[in-house]
Design a protein around this motif. Structure first.
Motif, mmCIF file in Angstrom:
data_model
loop_
_atom_site.group_PDB
_atom_site.id
_atom_site.type_symbol
_atom_site.label_atom_id
_atom_site.label_comp_id
_atom_site.label_asym_id
_atom_site.label_seq_id
_atom_site.Cartn_x
_atom_site.Cartn_y
_atom_site.Cartn_z
ATOM 1 N N GLY A 94 0.835 -1.416 -0.128
ATOM 2 C CA GLY A 94 -0.099 0.008 -0.178
ATOM 3 C C GLY A 94 0.903 1.265 -0.116
ATOM 4 O O GLY A 94 0.693 2.190 0.582
ATOM 5 N N PHE A 95 1.958 1.236 -0.879
ATOM 6 C CA PHE A 95 2.638 2.430 -0.987
ATOM 7 C C PHE A 95 2.226 3.180 -2.132
ATOM 8 O O PHE A 95 2.222 2.659 -3.341
ATOM 9 N N PRO B 120 -5.198 -4.200 -6.130
ATOM 10 C CA PRO B 120 -6.086 -4.779 -5.940
ATOM 11 C C PRO B 120 -7.419 -4.654 -7.086
ATOM 12 O O PRO B 120 -8.281 -4.391 -7.224
ATOM 13 N N ALA B 121 -6.494 -5.385 -8.208
ATOM 14 C CA ALA B 121 -7.148 -5.845 -9.433
ATOM 15 C C ALA B 121 -6.633 -6.857 -10.104
ATOM 16 O O ALA B 121 -5.443 -7.271 -9.624
ATOM 17 N N ILE B 122 -7.185 -7.545 -11.054
ATOM 18 C CA ILE B 122 -6.702 -8.640 -11.788
ATOM 19 C C ILE B 122 -6.132 -7.833 -13.008
ATOM 20 O O ILE B 122 -6.369 -7.352 -14.091
ATOM 21 N N LEU B 123 -4.654 -7.629 -12.717
ATOM 22 C CA LEU B 123 -3.795 -6.784 -14.142
ATOM 23 C C LEU B 123 -4.075 -7.635 -15.102
ATOM 24 O O LEU B 123 -3.865 -8.910 -15.096
ATOM 25 N N LEU C 273 -4.699 4.034 -9.545
ATOM 26 C CA LEU C 273 -5.341 4.044 -8.316
ATOM 27 C C LEU C 273 -6.789 3.696 -8.569
ATOM 28 O O LEU C 273 -7.398 3.617 -9.492
ATOM 29 N N HIS C 274 -7.554 3.297 -7.404
ATOM 30 C CA HIS C 274 -8.548 2.860 -7.238
ATOM 31 C C HIS C 274 -9.260 1.902 -8.069
ATOM 32 O O HIS C 274 -10.225 1.852 -8.959
ATOM 33 N N GLY C 275 -8.329 0.795 -8.218
ATOM 34 C CA GLY C 275 -8.591 -0.411 -8.864
ATOM 35 C C GLY C 275 -10.150 -1.086 -8.826
ATOM 36 O O GLY C 275 -10.692 -1.364 -9.454
#
Ligand code: GRF
Length: 216
Positions: free
Chosen positions: A88-89, A110-113, A119-121
């Motif tokens: 969370g940097f 926090p998303a499936i790249l 930001l804000h995934g």
């Protein structure tokens, strides 16, 4: 024992999951140093409560982004840190740190790249209306969430999810896959080949991590 350096900007629940994994013996590692860019980060409290050294280093106190990340790298090197963990940097890491730790910096997203980087995934996923989301641990390169992917976990996304409800479902998985990825690294079970990370782990183990049973 693997020596970790952690960077965090806020709440630090991922940092806590790493601390807890070390305490239970799941992870054979030691956190040598927490660096934060935010004096109000709750992560600092977590470091204090666990006897972990921390430094507040604010980019605005340095002449340039390069200068900042050279000093960050110096602090980690001084403590013989072998792997840098971004828990969370909330900044894009600069080249001097990446050059000092090539394929030795991990980030959790926090998303499936490659969907929803930056930001804000979770909000991006809710707004798009996807039916699956999740989280990704990847090595850090110079792009924004573009480095080689180590592991991902999927969760369902429902039509009535809010950013909060989806974030909560994803966060539970973050707390599982980040320690798992660090464990793989510490056991020498990760090898980077170009864009791909070769993971030396049995399929059934990977499957449980990638596609976990979800309760809600
Ligand atoms: C997590 O959602 C992580 O994926 C993202 O920032 C958030 C940090 O949460 N990179 P925490 O500070 O670890 O609780």
């Amino acid at each position: 024992m693997l020596k970790l350096g952690v960077m965090a900007s806020g709440r630090g629940s991922n940092f806590q999951s790493i601390i807890d994994s070390i305490k239970t013996g799941y992870l054979k590692a030691e956190v040598k140093l927490l660096i934060t860019d935010n004096p109000d980060a709750f992560a600092i409290k977590r470091a204090q409560e666990n006897g972990i050294e921390h430094l507040l280093m604010k980019p605005s106190d340095y002449a340039s982004k390069d200068e900042y990340y050279s000093r960050v790298a110096e602090e980690f090197k001084r403590r013989d840190v072998e792997l840098v963990v971004l828990a969370g940097f909330m900044r894009v890491v600069g080249k001097p740190l990446i050059d000092a730790y090539p394929m030795r910096i991990m980030n959790i997203h926090p998303a499936i790249l490659p969907s929803f980087p930056g930001l804000h995934g979770q909000k991006q996923a809710v707004d798009y209306g996807v039916k699956v989301s999740g989280c990704t641990v990847h090595f850090v390169d110079e792009g924004v969430d573009t480095g080689p992917i180590i592991i991902q976990a999927v969760v369902p996304a429902y039509h009535d999810d809010t950013e909060e409800s989806l974030s909560e479902r994803i966060l539970k998985q973050e707390h599982r896959i980040f320690p798992y990825a660090i464990k793989l690294f510490s056991e020498g079970r990760l090898r980077v080949e170009g864009r791909k990370v070769v993971v030396d782990a049995p399929r059934d183990e990977l499957q449980l991590i990638i596609n976990p049973p979800i309760q809600d």
